[in-house]
Design an enzyme around this catalytic site. Structure first.
Site, PDB file in Angstrom:
ATOM      1  CB  ALA A 167      77.086  16.450  58.405  1.00  0.00           C
ATOM      2  CB  CYS A 183      67.058  16.886  53.680  1.00  0.00           C
ATOM      3  SG  CYS A 183      68.759  16.902  54.288  1.00  0.00           S
TER       4      CYS A 183
END
Length: 241
Positions: A167, A183
């Site tokens: 992405a 993340c």
């Protein structure tokens, strides 16, 4: 043969269904795919234990903001998608390109770095953190600003065939990332080409073309045996099969 399919703006759940259908065809020997898509605003959670602690707001808050929440079977942790972010889902047979998981992840990073370079942005890898990062100029409170993530990666390998992908933030509304710890890396910042380049930011069509070209070139290099020595695995590489 590598087939490119542009899904336009497509909800995450629908795009996942399309990915899975394509994956079944590719794993059975059909043409490999690059699926291109922009998603409406959505936060996705992997199956990693404890991932929900990196969602910083309630589900009711997300609903009020009209942000979807989806669980997914990719690797990684929590991330966000939205309009202005170019997502690419390569559906590839790794063995056909002499790739394993770590080499494939480095290939995706290489393609994102080359795409950023095409628009004058110097991006790089960072040890211990999957993805593509950029330095930000200036300082804040006398301290150098931390590098920011430009492109996130999260994949799944099943039957030696890939799902999910990368992405790349082009004109993404970065406000969505304030709702998560992206993340699970401790609140490190996220950036976009618009954030970095301002009025000089390219359009989505230009970035899409550059990113597809970079991926095709990287795969061709792998096919020629030009991938080089196997890089070390980094955080996020040990993904579910």
């Amino acid at each position: 043969m590598l087939r490119t399919e542009d899904l336009g703006v497509c909800p995450y759940e629908e795009a996942l269904r399309i990915q899975r259908a394509a994956h079944a065809e590719v794993a059975a020997g059909g043409p490999e795919r690059l699926l291109l898509v922009e998603h409406p605003a959505v936060i996705t959670l992997s199956r990693r234990r404890g991932v929900r602690r990196n969602l910083l707001v309630s589900e009711d808050c997300l609903a009020t903001r009209r942000i979807d929440l989806q669980e997914t079977d990719r690797g990684g942790d929590v991330t966000a998608h939205g309009p202005g972010q170019q997502v690419v889902y390569p559906i590839l047979r790794l063995a056909d390109h002499r790739l394993n998981l770590s080499r494939y992840m480095r290939l995706l990073e290489e393609a994102a770095i080359a795409t950023a370079a095409a628009f004058g942005v110097a991006a790089h890898r960072e040890a211990g953190a999957t993805g593509v990062w950029v330095a930000r100029p200036g300082s804040r409170g006398g301290e150098v600003q931390p590098t920011a993530k430009l492109c996130a990666l999260g994949v799944r390998i099943a039957k030696n065939t890939t799902l999910h992908g990368l992405a790349f933030n082009v004109r993404t509304d970065l406000g969505i990332f304030a709702l998560i710890d992206p993340c699970g890396l401790g609140g490190r910042p996220v950036t976009s080409l618009l954030d970095l380049l301002g009025d000089a930011c390219p359009g989505m069509d230009e970035v899409r073309e550059a990113l597809v070209g970079a991926l095709v070139d990287a795969l061709a290099a792998a096919d020629r045996g030009g991938s080089g020595p196997l890089p070390p695995a980094v955080r996020g590489d040990r993904l579910p099969a």
